[in-house]
Motif scaffolding. Structure first.
Motif, PDB file in Angstrom:
ATOM      1  N   ASN A   1       4.707  -2.338  63.215  1.00 27.36           N
ATOM      2  CA  ASN A   1       3.242  -2.380  63.194  1.00 27.36           C
ATOM      3  C   ASN A   1       2.619  -2.344  64.585  1.00 27.36           C
ATOM      4  O   ASN A   1       1.408  -2.555  64.730  1.00 27.36           O
ATOM      5  CB  ASN A   1       2.776  -3.639  62.455  1.00 27.36           C
ATOM      6  CG  ASN A   1       3.032  -3.558  60.961  1.00 27.36           C
ATOM      7  OD1 ASN A   1       2.336  -2.862  60.237  1.00 27.36           O
ATOM      8  ND2 ASN A   1       4.053  -4.272  60.492  1.00 27.36           N
TER       9      ASN A   1
ATOM     10  N   PRO B   1      -0.141   2.461  64.636  1.00 29.80           N
ATOM     11  CA  PRO B   1      -0.366   2.994  63.285  1.00 29.80           C
ATOM     12  C   PRO B   1       0.698   4.007  62.867  1.00 29.80           C
ATOM     13  O   PRO B   1       1.051   4.090  61.695  1.00 29.80           O
ATOM     14  CB  PRO B   1      -1.742   3.654  63.395  1.00 29.80           C
ATOM     15  CG  PRO B   1      -2.423   2.934  64.501  1.00 29.80           C
ATOM     16  CD  PRO B   1      -1.339   2.599  65.484  1.00 29.80           C
TER      17      PRO B   1
ATOM     18  N   VAL C   1       4.118   4.827  58.888  1.00 26.48           N
ATOM     19  CA  VAL C   1       2.671   4.960  59.034  1.00 26.48           C
ATOM     20  C   VAL C   1       2.025   3.716  58.436  1.00 26.48           C
ATOM     21  O   VAL C   1       2.284   3.376  57.265  1.00 26.48           O
ATOM     22  CB  VAL C   1       2.137   6.228  58.337  1.00 26.48           C
ATOM     23  CG1 VAL C   1       0.614   6.268  58.396  1.00 26.48           C
ATOM     24  CG2 VAL C   1       2.711   7.476  59.004  1.00 26.48           C
ATOM     25  N   LYS C   2       1.230   3.025  59.253  1.00 25.02           N
ATOM     26  CA  LYS C   2       0.561   1.785  58.841  1.00 25.02           C
ATOM     27  C   LYS C   2       1.551   0.798  58.220  1.00 25.02           C
ATOM     28  O   LYS C   2       1.282   0.158  57.199  1.00 25.02           O
ATOM     29  CB  LYS C   2      -0.579   2.080  57.876  1.00 25.02           C
ATOM     30  CG  LYS C   2      -1.714   2.879  58.518  1.00 25.02           C
ATOM     31  CD  LYS C   2      -2.881   3.088  57.569  1.00 25.02           C
ATOM     32  CE  LYS C   2      -4.017   3.832  58.276  1.00 25.02           C
ATOM     33  NZ  LYS C   2      -5.154   4.089  57.367  1.00 25.02           N
TER      34      LYS C   2
ATOM     35  N   GLY D   1      -2.820   8.482  57.602  1.00 21.77           N
ATOM     36  CA  GLY D   1      -2.926   7.440  56.588  1.00 21.77           C
ATOM     37  C   GLY D   1      -3.875   7.775  55.458  1.00 21.77           C
ATOM     38  O   GLY D   1      -4.366   6.884  54.759  1.00 21.77           O
TER      39      GLY D   1
END
Length: 325
Positions: free
Chosen positions: A234, A237, A297-298, A323
Motif C-alpha cells: 500500500n 496506489p 493496484v490499491k 483503479g
C-alpha cells in the motif's frame, strides 16, 4: 553531526572512504520503509556522538545499487566496516549490541599518537549503553536463533509468542559484561530483560507478566511480516514487485512488464525482491501467487506478466491501473 552523513552516489561513497583513511568507517545499507533500519540509524547517531573519530555513513541500498551490488548487499539493514578503503568486517541484521561491540573494537585498534594512551571506557558507561541500545534488550546465553541454555530458550520462546520486538546480547561472548551486569543491576542470574533502560527481571518475572497480559503492554511490539507486506503493497496506489527496478530490470519477465507499464502512462512504484529475501518468499504465501513479477493496484493483487499482457490486449490495462475496474 559532522561524522554521521548520508551518501547518494558511488563517487561520494568512495570519496568519504578515502578521506577517512586508516580511521574506521561504518556504512549502514538501509531502506526507508524498514522500521528496523530507522531504529539502527538511531543507534548509529548515538555511536557517532561517542566515537567522533569514526565516520558513520548511511546509504540507501536501492538508491545506490552499484555499491550494493559490489558488496553483495541482499537484505537490510546490513553494516560494512572499512579501514583504508578495505572492508574489514560485516554485520547483517538489526543487532545493536553486536554493532556497538564491533565499532568499539575496531575504533580502538587505530594506533594512538605516540606517547598517548587510549582512554579505557568505564564498565558502567558501557553497560548503560548496552542496556539502552534498543527499547527492549535481552541478555541471554547465546542468541535468539541459538539459545545456549534452557532458561534462555524459554524466554526467547515467550518473546516470540507475544510478538515482542527486542535486541539481544550474548553474555557468553563477554565475561566483563556477564559479571559486571550482575553487580550493576543487583540481579545475580540470567536471562535479564530491560525496557527503556530499566530492568524488568528474569525468566520467572517475564512468565508472570506474560500470564497477566502485562508483557504485551510493557514491551514494544515487533512488526509482523504480514503487516510489513501490507505496508509495502500500500506504499503506492500501483505497486510492482519485480527483480530489479523500473530503471534496471534484472530478468526478462520484469523487463517485459516494465515496458507494458511504461506504455500505459500511469505512475507506479517498484520493489526489488532481490534486495529482501523475507519479502520475496513471504509475498508468495501472502498472495498465494508463486511467481514474480506481481502487480498490485490499491492494495489488491492484479497478477503477473501474463495477466498484464491480457489486460493490454483487451484495452483494459490503463483503466485497471487507475483503479477504475
Amino acid at each position: 553531526m559532522a561524522n554521521f552523513v548520508e551518501v547518494s552516489s558511488s563517487q561520494q561513497f568512495e570519496d568519504l572512504l578515502k578521506k577517512a583513511g586508516k580511521s574506521l568507517s561504518v556504512v549502514h545499507f538501509y531502506a526507508p520503509w524498514a522500521p528496523q533500519c530507522t531504529q539502527m540509524n538511531d543507534v548509529m547517531a548515538e555511536l557517532a556522538q561517542d566515537q567522533p573519530q569514526v565516520t558513520f555513513i548511511k546509504l540507501e541500498a536501492e538508491g545506490v545499487p552499484e555499491v550494493s551490488e559490489k558488496y553483495e548487499i541482499s537484505s537490510v539493514p546490513t553494516f560494512l566496516l572499512f579501514k583504508s578503503c578495505e572492508k574489514v568486517d560485516r554485520l547483517d541484521g538489526a543487532h545493536a549490541p553486536e554493532l556497538t561491540k564491533k565499532v568499539q573494537k575496531l575504533a580502538s585498534s587505530v594506533a594512538p599518537a605516540k606517547g598517548a594512551e587510549p582512554p579505557k571506557e568505564d564498565l558502567n558507561d558501557r553497560l548503560k549503553k548496552l542496556i539502552s541500545a534498543a527499547p527492549c534488550m535481552l541478555f541471554i546465553k547465546g542468541s535468539p536463533q541459538e539459545p545456549r541454555c534452557g532458561f534462555s530458550r524459554q524466554i526467547v520462546q515467550i518473546m516470540k509468542e507475544h510478538n515482542v520486538k527486542y535486541s539481544s546480547f550474548d553474555i557468553l561472548s563477554d565475561e566483563e559484561v556477564r559479571q559486571g551486569l550482575k553487580t550493576y543491576s543487583n540481579w545475580p542470574t540470567y536471562p535479564q530483560v530491560y525496557v527503556n533502560g530499566e530492568l524488568l527481571g528474569g525468566l520467572d518475572i517475564i512468565k508472570e507478566m506474560a500470564e497477566s497480559g502485562e508483557l504485551e503492554t510493557t514491551c514494544p511490539k515487533a512488526v509482523t511480516l504480514e503487516h510489513r507486506l501490507k505496508s509495502i503493497i500500500n506504499k503506492s496506489p500501483v505497486m510492482l514487485f519485480m527483480k530489479g527496478n523500473k530503471e534496471v530490470a534484472k530478468c526478462g519477465f520484469s523487463r517485459q512488464i516494465i515496458e507494458l507499464m511504461n506504455g500505459a502512462g500511469v505512475d507506479y512504484d517498484t520493489f526489488d525482491i532481490l534486495q529482501d529475501e523475507e519479502v520475496r518468499q513471504g509475498l508468495k504465501t501472502y498472495s498465494n501467487w508463486p511467481t514474480y513479477p506481481q502487480l498490485y493496484v490499491k492494495g489488491e493483487l492484479i497478477g503477473g506478466l501474463d495477466i498484464v499482457k491480457e489486460l493490454k490486449e483487451s484495452g483494459d490495462l490503463q483503466s485497471v491501473l487507475k483503479g477504475e475496474n
